[in-house]
Design an enzyme around this catalytic site. Structure first.
Site, PDB file in Angstrom:
ATOM      1  N   LYS A  49       0.990   5.079  -8.639  1.00  0.00           N
ATOM      2  CA  LYS A  49       2.147   5.114  -9.460  1.00  0.00           C
ATOM      3  C   LYS A  49       2.234   6.385 -10.271  1.00  0.00           C
ATOM      4  CE  LYS A  49       4.028   1.355  -8.072  1.00  0.00           C
ATOM      5  NZ  LYS A  49       5.672   1.056  -7.844  1.00  0.00           N
ATOM      6  N   SER A 282      -4.587  -5.205  -4.401  1.00  0.00           N
ATOM      7  CA  SER A 282      -3.588  -4.935  -3.291  1.00  0.00           C
ATOM      8  C   SER A 282      -4.063  -3.984  -2.382  1.00  0.00           C
ATOM      9  CB  SER A 282      -2.307  -4.271  -3.972  1.00  0.00           C
ATOM     10  OG  SER A 282      -2.460  -2.947  -4.350  1.00  0.00           O
TER      11      SER A 282
END
Ligand code: PLP
Length: 322
Positions: A49, A282
């Site tokens: 991110k 994830s």
């Protein structure tokens, strides 16, 4: 080809991106497909991110939406907030990160260490710590909107901001193309805001329309695949919100892979033990899906996925027990 960076970087922001791509030849031994994992925890905030945080802030500066000394507000499961905290620390902005109490404690401590203010939103009734649901996300969204309005702040808005997709189209996707010499055949990825999936799929398909892109979803909440949503709670933090993200474009998706919490955890643990790659839930889901695809691929198919963040972000969870 790895672009050369100057020996002394002007700031940590210049260390975002250009992450390594590593073959998982031990984990995928004997499969017809080959798997390569892009290690996004090499970014300064230990997650994928950071890329969107930098692009969102710099695009806002260029558009005049963010002025010196301004305030940034964002809804985050932790990783976008951490990326924004790093960018805001270097550039001198105030950051308010609004997050669910269901996200791991490491995330909020790291945000605070980087100078961000953290607004914690209690979870919806019936929710469990470590399992952030669609309902929890709605509560966080409401609080983020309130705070933005009250302070007249700039809302990074990763769920709607096209800079999110563009960051991955211009960096992550291009890097995958270059690091594989254009030989990537399949991209596999979880979907939270859909920025990673859309950006990478777009970059790769633009260069070779034969590249296929598969979305990874929690097995019990396969909303993108159009399946029945049995349970919106799962452990794949940052992804699988059981909603169709506003940035989602189904025409770029060639198929769906459902992954259970147990599969994601098992593969994250194997990734650590067998490949020495210490990543989060994830990532476990991504690699579990890549292994499923790799079992059914034409021989020699190159499957690429991302290690979205570091296992260090989950030490308080049951991912890597004592
Ligand atoms: C750990 C983790 N994995 C996956 C994702 C999903 O990425 P995207 O929002 O680009 O779909 C996120 C997003 O925050 C994340 O934090």
């Amino acid at each position: 080809m790895k672009r050369q960076r100057p020996a002394i970087l002007p700031s940590i922001l210049d260390a975002i991106g250009q992450t390594p791509l590593v073959a998982l030849d031990r984990l995928a031994a004997g499969l017809p497909g080959r798997i390569a994992l892009k290690i996004e925890y090499f970014n300064p905030g230990f997650s994928i991110k950071d890329r969107i945080a930098l692009k969102i802030v710099e695009d806002a500066e260029r558009a005049g939406k963010l002025r010196p000394g301004g305030t940034v507000v964002e809804l985050t499961s932790g990783n976008t907030g951490t990326g924004l905290a790093i960018v805001c620390a270097v550039k001198g902005y105030r950051l308010i990160a609004v997050m669910s109490e269901g996200n791991s404690v490491e995330r909020r401590r790291m945000l605070r260490a980087l100078g961000a203010e953290v607004e914690l939103v209690p979870q919806a009734d019936g929710a469990h710590p470590g399992q952030v649901s669609k309902e929890d996300l709605e509560l966080v969204e409401r609080r983020a909107a309130e705070v933005t309005e009250r302070l007249g702040a700039f809302r990074a808005d990763q769920f709607h901001n096209v800079s999110n997709v563009e960051a991955h189209e211009l960096t992550t996707g291009v890097e995958i193309w270059e690091q594989t010499d254009g030989k990537v055949g399949v991209f596999v990825g979880t979907v939270g805001t859909a920025g990673t999936f859309m950006g990478v799929a777009r970059a790769l398909k633009k260069r070779n329309p034969a590249v296929r892109a598969f979305a990874v979803e929690p097995a019990r909440a396969p909303i993108l695949a159009g399946g029945p949503v049995v349970d919106t709670r799962h452990k794949i933090q940052g992804a699988g919100y059981a909603l169709i993200p506003p940035l989602w474009d189904p025409t770029l998706c060639d198929g769906y892979v459902g992954i259970s919490d147990e599969e994601a955890i098992e593969v994250a643990r194997r990734l650590a033990r067998e490949e020495g790659i210490f990543a989060g839930f994830s990532t476990g889901a991504n690699v579990a899906a890549a292994l499923k695809i790799g079992r059914e691929s034409e021989p020699g198919t190159l499957i690429v996925t991302t290690a979205n963040d570091s296992g260090l972000k989950y030490l308080s969870t049951d991912l890597f027990p004592e």
